[in-house]
Design an enzyme around this catalytic site. Structure first.
Site, short mmCIF file in Angstrom:
data_model
loop_
_atom_site.label_atom_id
_atom_site.label_comp_id
_atom_site.label_asym_id
_atom_site.label_seq_id
_atom_site.Cartn_x
_atom_site.Cartn_y
_atom_site.Cartn_z
N ILE A 23 0.85 -1.20 0.00
CA ILE A 23 0.00 0.00 0.00
C ILE A 23 0.88 1.25 0.00
CG2 ILE A 23 -1.75 1.32 1.28
CD1 ILE A 23 -2.83 -1.20 -0.02
N CYS A 385 -16.99 -16.44 -12.59
CA CYS A 385 -16.21 -17.64 -12.91
C CYS A 385 -16.91 -18.89 -12.35
CB CYS A 385 -14.77 -17.49 -12.40
SG CYS A 385 -13.62 -18.66 -13.16
N GLY A 387 -18.74 -19.00 -9.84
CA GLY A 387 -20.07 -18.53 -9.49
C GLY A 387 -21.02 -18.58 -10.67
N HIS A 511 -13.28 -12.44 -14.92
CA HIS A 511 -13.09 -11.82 -13.60
C HIS A 511 -13.11 -10.30 -13.72
CE1 HIS A 511 -12.00 -15.33 -11.07
NE2 HIS A 511 -11.67 -15.86 -12.25
N GLU A 513 -13.56 -8.10 -11.58
CA GLU A 513 -12.99 -7.40 -10.41
C GLU A 513 -11.56 -6.93 -10.66
OE1 GLU A 513 -12.25 -11.87 -9.45
OE2 GLU A 513 -13.67 -10.63 -10.59
#
Length: 543
Positions: A23, A385, A387, A511, A513
């Site tokens: 981060i 995917c 899911g 995907h 996301e």
């Protein structure tokens, strides 16, 4: 090594792992980009696996997939989200990958019969990879995070390589940032600097003097403590940067800007400290903080005990929340604990259900039960995917009458495998890097919800899978309302399904996301949160 105009920043960690080096590196990248510099970030991981692709999510968290199909460390997800740039497979290298390359060169005879050693052969390979990222990206600044902590045996070649690299490109072109922990001892009510001093001393034993020390702390650092660290660690007081825990990840760049991190980096690299343009970023964090509506999303998965396994999904949900002025509350639901008796209680109060990716048959019946519950109760359902495959199985079993419907991943000889192994995957036995990986095009069919959401006919999304929708069942599944909403350009691979008559029931084989950014959220997540909010408002009186 030839003189290179690219500047290099190396980020190391000390005292303990998990301090947030990734981060810190990502935030610095954002701050330098906001100053008009072109930035890229890479991660050097000391583990011996070639990449994290075959590692358990419990061991390593999610595998982040790049546009070019690299299976990489999850920190690359943070890098992409913060600097808003697509990275490549070259931006992540492991000890395994380095040794693999060197050993292949040795087998080919590239070293002309010489003895192959850690120095210079392994360190040279590491240096070449760092330089290559700078050259291929054309970046003004390459930020490189070294995984693990100083003192780890496996990190030694990387530390030696970056010491050599700095000597070769010149100290005016490279610098070191060391991230350490400043623990607070409640009994004596004070922050302790000794672990930081010892960590820097360890770093010095490798010939590396940090230019900046970023101190992770839960308390404000008193002036005298900062001065003490500067004195003992041989850095300027301005180079002791406080890194307090922030309410949201996306507030860290703004906080580190106030602490002067980027300003001091510019000073050490001889760069002009231009005024940063952080207006959009600050506006985004303020909007996130002001959100008053709350959306409860049930994330139904098999790895929920380690939330990092679904890191990009969770972040993409939060991005969708920002645009909808909503706070996202994620209920982490273990699919193994779901059955027909527990489902109503476990999903009570949820406004949307998301079933993310994964492999193996553990917990899949719970996923199917959750999807059925969402379908029957008109709750928004989003499958990614695995899911999406479970959504297909659920509809096949309960709407199309295919009671034995399953996936050949779980029942290789099943009589009604509506999900099957991809043709090009059938003869593959090796696991590493052999799936359908990276970005592929998808055509969105007319009069579908996804076409309306994306607002375009052709999209590009990232994939990571071996199994697919079985085309033999297209006719029967579409006859019960499971539309083929997105398909590969050659019409062979079903990429998206959605259910007619349901407010929001969408499954995607890719995907989405991985491409979501806080300032540019992925469209499916934005609309999923919108639909979940709508469901929440419609059912407010009955909850």
């Amino acid at each position: 090594m030839e003189e290179h105009h690219t500047k290099y920043v190396f980020v190391t960690g000390g005292v303990v792992s998990g301090l947030g080096k990734g981060i810190t590196a990502a935030s610095l990248g954002r701050l330098l980009k906001a100053r008009g510099y072109q930035v890229t970030i890479m991660k050097l991981d000391p583990y011996i696996n070639v990449d994290p692709g075959t590692m358990s999510p419990y061991q390593h968290g999610e595998v982040f997939v790049t546009e070019d199909g690299g299976e990489t460390d999850l920190d690359l997800g943070h890098y992409e989200r913060f600097i808003d740039e697509n990275l490549s497979v070259n931006n992540n290298a492991t000890t395994g990958k380095i040794y693999w390359t060197v050993l292949n060169k040795e087998r080919r005879g590239d070293y002309l019969g010489g003895t192959v050693q850690v120095i210079p052969h392994i360190t040279n390979e590491i240096k070449e990879r760092i330089a290559r990222v700078g050259e291929k990206s054309g970046a003004d600044i390459v930020i490189t995070e070294i995984g693990g902590t100083v003192g780890d045996i496996e990190s030694t070649p990387f530390l030696e390589a970056i010491r050599q690299f700095t000597a070769e490109v010149g100290r005016e072109n490279a610098m070191y940032i060391h991230v350490t922990l400043l623990p607070f001892i409640a009994g004596s009510n004070e922050l302790k600097s000794k672990p930081t001093q010892h960590s820097v001393k360890e770093l010095l034993s490798f010939g590396i003097q940090p230019n900046i020390i970023v101190c992770r702390t839960e308390q404000q650092i008193p002036q005298e403590v900062a001065e003490k660290i500067a004195l003992f660690c041989n850095v300027r007081k301005e180079d002791i940067v406080q890194n307090l825990t922030a309410p949201s990840l996306y507030e860290v760049p703004v906080m580190l800007e106030k602490e002067g991190l980027a300003k001091e980096v510019c000073y050490h690299l001889g760069l002009i400290n231009r005024g940063p343009d952080l207006a959009d970023w600050i506006s985004m964090t303020e909007r996130q903080n002001k959100a008053e509506k709350v959306v409860n999303i049930a994330l139904v998965g098999k790895y929920v005990s380690l939330q990092d396994a679904y890191l990009s999904v969770a972040e993409a949900l939060r991005h969708g929340g920002i645009v909808n002025d909503a706070r996202i509350h994620i209920d982490w639901i273990d699919s193994e604990k779901i059955n027909s008796d527990t489902i109503a209680e476990m999903l009570k109060g949820c406004h949307g259900i998301i079933v993310p990716g994964g492999f193996g048959d553990r917990g899949i019946e719970g996923m199917i039960e959750a999807i059925r519950y969402g379908r029957e109760n008109l709750i928004p359902v989003f499958g990614i995917c695995l899911g999406m495959q479970m959504m297909t199985i659920e509809v096949a079993r309960h709407l199309a009458g295919l009671t034995e419907a399953n996936s050949s991943e779980f029942t290789p000889n099943g009589s009604q495998n509506v999900i099957d192994i991809m043709d090009e995957q059938k003869d593959i036995t090796e696991k590493g890097g052999t799936m359908r990986l990276g970005v592929y095009p998808c055509c969105l069919n007319e009069n579908t919800k996804v076409r309306e959401i994306y607002g375009e006919e052709l999209i590009y999304e990232r994939h990571r899978h071996r199994w697919e929708y079985n085309n033999a069942y297209r006719k029967i599944l579409t006859s019960v309302g499971l539309q083929i909403a997105g398909i590969s350009p050659d019409q062979k691979l079903v990429e998206i399904v959605e259910l007619e008559g349901h407010p929001w029931f969408i499954g995607v084989q890719f995907h989405p996301e991985f491409k979501s950014r806080p300032n540019r959220p992925q469209k499916l997540f934005v609309d999923f949160i919108r639909a979940s909010l709508e469901y929440s408002e419609q059912n407010a009186t009955t909850e």
